[in-house]
Design an enzyme around this catalytic site. Sequence first.
Site, PDB file in Angstrom:
ATOM      1  N   ASP A 230      -0.867  -7.907   6.906  1.00 34.01           N
ATOM      2  CA  ASP A 230      -2.327  -7.846   6.594  1.00 34.01           C
ATOM      3  C   ASP A 230      -2.686  -8.136   5.212  1.00 34.01           C
ATOM      4  OD1 ASP A 230      -1.152  -5.776   5.401  1.00 34.01           O
ATOM      5  OD2 ASP A 230      -2.821  -4.247   6.043  1.00 34.01           O
TER       6      ASP A 230
ATOM      7  N   GLY B 105       1.007  -5.268   0.461  1.00 38.29           N
ATOM      8  CA  GLY B 105      -0.227  -4.954  -0.407  1.00 38.29           C
ATOM      9  C   GLY B 105      -0.071  -5.968  -1.827  1.00 38.29           C
TER      10      GLY B 105
ATOM     11  N   GLU C  38       5.843  -5.839   7.187  1.00 40.17           N
ATOM     12  CA  GLU C  38       5.164  -4.918   8.292  1.00 40.17           C
ATOM     13  C   GLU C  38       5.785  -4.731   9.527  1.00 40.17           C
ATOM     14  OE1 GLU C  38       3.543  -6.988   6.082  1.00 40.17           O
ATOM     15  OE2 GLU C  38       2.534  -6.025   4.682  1.00 40.17           O
TER      16      GLU C  38
ATOM     17  N   GLY D 161       0.938  -1.047  -0.070  1.00 37.40           N
ATOM     18  CA  GLY D 161      -0.114  -0.089  -0.048  1.00 37.40           C
ATOM     19  C   GLY D 161       0.939   1.495   0.236  1.00 37.40           C
TER      20      GLY D 161
END
Length: 354
Positions: free
Chosen positions: A147, A116, A139, A67
């Site tokens: 995630d 992402g 992360e 992301g």
Amino acid sequence: MSDEAEIKREVRGQLAIVTLNRPQAMNALTLEMCIAIDRWLVEWTADPAVQAVLIKGAGERAFCAGGDIRQMREVLTNQGPAAAIAFYGHEYPMNARLHHFPKPYVALLDGVTMGGGVGISVHGSHRVATERTLMAMPETAIGLFPDVGATYVLPRLPGALGMYLGLTGARLNGADCLWAGLATHVVPSGALAELERTLAATDLGGDAKLAVDGVLAGFAADPGLASLPALQARIEACYGRSSLAEVMAALAAEPSGWGAEQLSLLGRRSPTSLAVTFRQLQAGRRLSFDDAMRLEYRLVQRFMAGHDFAEGVRAVLIDKDHRPAWRPDRLDEIKDADIDAYFAPLSSGDLPLP
Ligand code: QUE
């Protein structure tokens, strides 16, 4: 369609081709890109003219670095947590849409594939790595947690591999991705253009999955050397434990220098991220995909409201000093009740999924 668009699509033959087009930002995902992918998957599910999807990144370096957390931090700083959370409220349902997508989905993982970028590839049916693939869920280094469906995917990798990858953010090459099952094929980077042309020229009107399997098998090459097989016994012995404290103790007792290296690496990660990630990946074993996404949506709200994420992005991506000042700064300062709170239901309700 403008060549300047952040994300592009075209249909060639029965193949829809998506290009992530932010090469200057390692093709990092924006909110608009997540919305486009989600909308297109809905459209292509119903469109008999499209029998398969291919997704790739523009430029030389990256498939997708994650992301756009640089932009995310700005939104967080200038507009607050609610505005930042809007991104995940679109990204996670898109990840779920991909998990449930009924047609072949071929991701070309040529270059950096992180966070992402894993979420827009690993849930699809065909993941093509190359000799240039560098995949990670990094992360915990930026004060976040793995995630985009890692809650579901990582616990389903062999043994304690997923716990190792999620806690450390270890980087995998193409051969490692294949060995772990994160990739389904390895193809030389130089053959990807020809692979794409062949898929677009193939009749996918019968059993599209079988046809795509056949094309990819024809391009598959020697994956080269994986690093994971030689580590698997140590990963198992140290990361296959029932608490994070036991993991740390096992690493401290590990007789080769590897355990000490791992301890030093984990010592630089956010303690909150490590504690949450350990519990998240244990819980993930028993969750359906959609429940895993709902759990991540709870967790990400707590991370956006906390201290470590903005500090981690600052240290790794903005100032690049790689010296984040985590709060709390030590694992033994972490209270169980504080971690419990990350997993608690949201007063605003769970993530709506399609
Ligand atoms: C951990 C991450 C990300 C990261 C680095 C980490 C991540 C991400 C990026 C990134 C890289 C280059 C860019 C950009 C973002 O880096 O998720 O916009 O130009 O997107 O250690 O999770």
